[in-house]
Write a protein that holds these residues in place. Structure first.
Motif, PDB file in Angstrom:
ATOM      1  N   ALA A 122      41.383 -10.950  13.130  1.00 43.97           N
ATOM      2  CA  ALA A 122      41.279 -11.264  11.700  1.00 43.97           C
ATOM      3  C   ALA A 122      40.524 -10.175  10.946  1.00 43.97           C
ATOM      4  N   TRP A 123      39.672  -9.446  11.614  1.00 40.26           N
ATOM      5  CA  TRP A 123      38.891  -8.404  10.946  1.00 40.26           C
ATOM      6  C   TRP A 123      39.567  -7.030  10.966  1.00 40.26           C
ATOM      7  N   ILE A 124      40.619  -6.866  11.713  1.00 39.37           N
ATOM      8  CA  ILE A 124      41.274  -5.553  11.813  1.00 39.37           C
ATOM      9  C   ILE A 124      41.927  -5.160  10.494  1.00 39.37           C
ATOM     10  N   LYS A 125      42.713  -6.048   9.914  1.00 39.13           N
ATOM     11  CA  LYS A 125      43.417  -5.738   8.679  1.00 39.13           C
ATOM     12  C   LYS A 125      42.446  -5.407   7.536  1.00 39.13           C
ATOM     13  N   PRO A 126      41.435  -6.216   7.243  1.00 39.59           N
ATOM     14  CA  PRO A 126      40.496  -5.840   6.188  1.00 39.59           C
ATOM     15  C   PRO A 126      39.707  -4.572   6.525  1.00 39.59           C
ATOM     16  N   GLY A 127      39.429  -4.342   7.796  1.00 39.16           N
ATOM     17  CA  GLY A 127      38.707  -3.138   8.206  1.00 39.16           C
ATOM     18  C   GLY A 127      39.523  -1.881   7.956  1.00 39.16           C
ATOM     19  N   VAL A 128      40.812  -1.932   8.265  1.00 38.52           N
ATOM     20  CA  VAL A 128      41.685  -0.784   8.032  1.00 38.52           C
ATOM     21  C   VAL A 128      41.824  -0.537   6.536  1.00 38.52           C
ATOM     22  N   TRP A 129      42.037  -1.597   5.753  1.00 41.48           N
ATOM     23  CA  TRP A 129      42.147  -1.426   4.295  1.00 41.48           C
ATOM     24  C   TRP A 129      40.838  -0.887   3.705  1.00 41.48           C
ATOM     25  N   GLY A 130      39.732  -1.337   4.208  1.00 39.55           N
ATOM     26  CA  GLY A 130      38.440  -0.818   3.740  1.00 39.55           C
ATOM     27  C   GLY A 130      38.283   0.655   4.040  1.00 39.55           C
ATOM     28  N   ALA A 131      38.730   1.077   5.219  1.00 38.52           N
ATOM     29  CA  ALA A 131      38.646   2.492   5.581  1.00 38.52           C
ATOM     30  C   ALA A 131      39.573   3.338   4.699  1.00 38.52           C
ATOM     31  N   VAL A 132      40.782   2.839   4.447  1.00 32.25           N
ATOM     32  CA  VAL A 132      41.737   3.569   3.608  1.00 32.25           C
ATOM     33  C   VAL A 132      41.205   3.689   2.182  1.00 32.25           C
ATOM     34  N   ILE A 133      40.765   2.592   1.602  1.00 33.02           N
ATOM     35  CA  ILE A 133      40.251   2.609   0.231  1.00 33.02           C
ATOM     36  C   ILE A 133      38.973   3.446   0.146  1.00 33.02           C
ATOM     37  N   GLY A 134      38.117   3.338   1.147  1.00 30.82           N
ATOM     38  CA  GLY A 134      36.886   4.130   1.163  1.00 30.82           C
ATOM     39  C   GLY A 134      37.165   5.623   1.240  1.00 30.82           C
ATOM     40  N   SER A 135      38.144   6.006   2.054  1.00 32.29           N
ATOM     41  CA  SER A 135      38.452   7.440   2.151  1.00 32.29           C
ATOM     42  C   SER A 135      39.091   7.958   0.866  1.00 32.29           C
ATOM     43  N   ILE A 136      39.925   7.144   0.213  1.00 31.65           N
ATOM     44  CA  ILE A 136      40.521   7.543  -1.062  1.00 31.65           C
ATOM     45  C   ILE A 136      39.435   7.709  -2.121  1.00 31.65           C
ATOM     46  N   LEU A 137      38.523   6.754  -2.201  1.00 33.70           N
ATOM     47  CA  LEU A 137      37.429   6.855  -3.169  1.00 33.70           C
ATOM     48  C   LEU A 137      36.537   8.066  -2.881  1.00 33.70           C
ATOM     49  N   THR A 138      36.301   8.345  -1.605  1.00 31.92           N
ATOM     50  CA  THR A 138      35.497   9.509  -1.235  1.00 31.92           C
ATOM     51  C   THR A 138      36.171  10.799  -1.692  1.00 31.92           C
ATOM     52  N   MET A 139      37.492  10.878  -1.510  1.00 29.81           N
ATOM     53  CA  MET A 139      38.217  12.077  -1.950  1.00 29.81           C
ATOM     54  C   MET A 139      38.195  12.213  -3.472  1.00 29.81           C
ATOM     55  N   VAL A 140      38.392  11.105  -4.183  1.00 30.17           N
ATOM     56  CA  VAL A 140      38.371  11.156  -5.647  1.00 30.17           C
ATOM     57  C   VAL A 140      37.011  11.627  -6.137  1.00 30.17           C
ATOM     58  N   VAL A 141      35.961  11.061  -5.618  1.00 28.88           N
ATOM     59  CA  VAL A 141      34.607  11.453  -6.022  1.00 28.88           C
ATOM     60  C   VAL A 141      34.328  12.899  -5.608  1.00 28.88           C
ATOM     61  N   GLY A 142      34.730  13.279  -4.416  1.00 23.99           N
ATOM     62  CA  GLY A 142      34.469  14.632  -3.922  1.00 23.99           C
ATOM     63  C   GLY A 142      35.162  15.706  -4.741  1.00 23.99           C
ATOM     64  N   PHE A 143      36.445  15.500  -5.062  1.00 21.61           N
ATOM     65  CA  PHE A 143      37.177  16.518  -5.810  1.00 21.61           C
ATOM     66  C   PHE A 143      36.818  16.528  -7.286  1.00 21.61           C
TER      67      PHE A 143
END
Length: 121
Positions: A6-27
């Motif tokens: 049950a925690w795999i799907k939200p964990g993967v989405w959290g990682a994807v959204i977190g990496s996208i936000l990190t890239m947006v902030v970084g660039f």
């Protein structure tokens, strides 16, 4: 096993959204750049350094010109920077040894410096 699943799907989405936000902030705000942007900035800085270095040579070439008095009068009479730049290029002040063509950026900076010096007198 179902609890872990049950925690795999939200964990993967959290990682994807977190990496996208990190890239947006970084660039956008972190100063990250791509290699093509870094190359463009390097070329612009190198061109500016060359122009800054060669402008005094253009001014020196103008000083040794035998007809500089008449040419400076013509240059002052011109109203657009485009005409002034073309005039400096045609006068040969922005053509350097070993080159057949004048440097437009140097001619523009040289014309601006000559007009500024003439206005100060």
């Amino acid at each position: 096993m179902k609890v872990q699943h049950a925690w795999i799907k939200p964990g993967v989405w959290g990682a994807v959204i977190g990496s996208i936000l990190t890239m947006v902030v970084g660039f956008n705000w972190g100063g990250w750049t791509t290699s093509s942007t870094a190359n463009q900035v390097a070329i612009q800085r190198a061109d500016a350094a060359v122009t800054t270095t060669l402008t005094p040579i253009c001014l020196a070439q103008q000083k040794v010109d035998a007809t500089k008095g008449a040419k400076l009068g013509e240059l002052r009479a011109m109203t657009t920077s485009y005409d002034q730049t073309d005039f400096v290029m045609k006068a040969g002040w922005a053509t350097f040894p070993g080159k057949d063509d004048p440097n437009r950026d140097v001619a523009e900076a040289c014309a601006a410096a000559l007009v500024k010096a003439a206005a100060a007198k």
